[in-house]
Design a protein around this motif. Structure first.
Motif, short mmCIF file in Angstrom:
data_model
loop_
_atom_site.label_atom_id
_atom_site.label_comp_id
_atom_site.label_asym_id
_atom_site.label_seq_id
_atom_site.Cartn_x
_atom_site.Cartn_y
_atom_site.Cartn_z
N MET A 1 0.65 -1.04 -0.03
CA MET A 1 0.08 0.04 -0.21
C MET A 1 1.05 1.38 0.01
O MET A 1 2.18 1.52 0.97
CB MET A 1 -0.79 -0.11 1.06
N GLN A 2 0.84 2.16 -1.41
CA GLN A 2 1.32 3.71 -1.26
C GLN A 2 0.90 4.30 -0.67
O GLN A 2 -0.13 5.06 -1.30
CB GLN A 2 2.01 3.64 -2.91
N ILE A 3 1.17 4.67 0.34
CA ILE A 3 0.67 5.99 1.13
C ILE A 3 1.72 7.28 1.75
O ILE A 3 2.31 6.95 1.80
CB ILE A 3 -0.22 5.44 1.87
N ASN A 4 1.37 8.10 0.93
CA ASN A 4 1.96 9.52 1.26
C ASN A 4 1.80 10.73 2.82
O ASN A 4 1.64 11.94 1.69
CB ASN A 4 2.72 10.29 0.98
N PHE A 5 0.75 10.45 3.05
CA PHE A 5 -0.10 11.59 3.79
C PHE A 5 0.61 12.01 5.38
O PHE A 5 1.61 11.61 5.68
CB PHE A 5 -1.49 10.69 4.56
N ASN A 6 1.06 13.63 4.48
CA ASN A 6 1.55 14.19 5.84
C ASN A 6 0.53 15.03 6.63
O ASN A 6 1.55 16.08 7.59
CB ASN A 6 2.54 15.76 4.99
#
Length: 93
Positions: A1-6
């Motif tokens: 799962m590719q997630i880039n939440f900031n």
């Protein structure tokens, strides 16, 4: 799962995250559990987003048949009034 939440909002806008918080989808639960374990630096954001979702639940009140009928009548009346007020414009080209 590719997630880039900031940001917390990133999590709140993700349907799979909401499913994880409310435990409604086994796949999302597994995906998010794995992602959180692999991204310990994001745990504070995850916790804050999850807390917001749990605390901001909207409690829906049941709508009675009478309320629905009254709303339908108001809508029908508004539509009829709008139709009466409309004038047709014919443009000759």
């Amino acid at each position: 799962m590719q997630i880039n939440f900031n940001q917390v909002e990133d999590f709140l806008n993700d349907d799979s995250f909401v499913s994880w918080v409310y435990k409604t989808d086994e796949k999302h639960i597994g995906d998010w559990d794995s992602w959180i374990a692999a991204n310990p630096a994001k745990q504070a954001l995850v916790g804050e987003a999850a807390m917001l979702l749990r605390n901001l639940q909207i409690k829906e009140s049941p709508v009675t048949d009478e309320q629905l009928a009254a709303a339908e009548t108001r809508l029908s009346n508004a539509i009829a009034a709008e139709r009466e007020n409309k004038t047709s414009v014919i443009i000759n080209i």
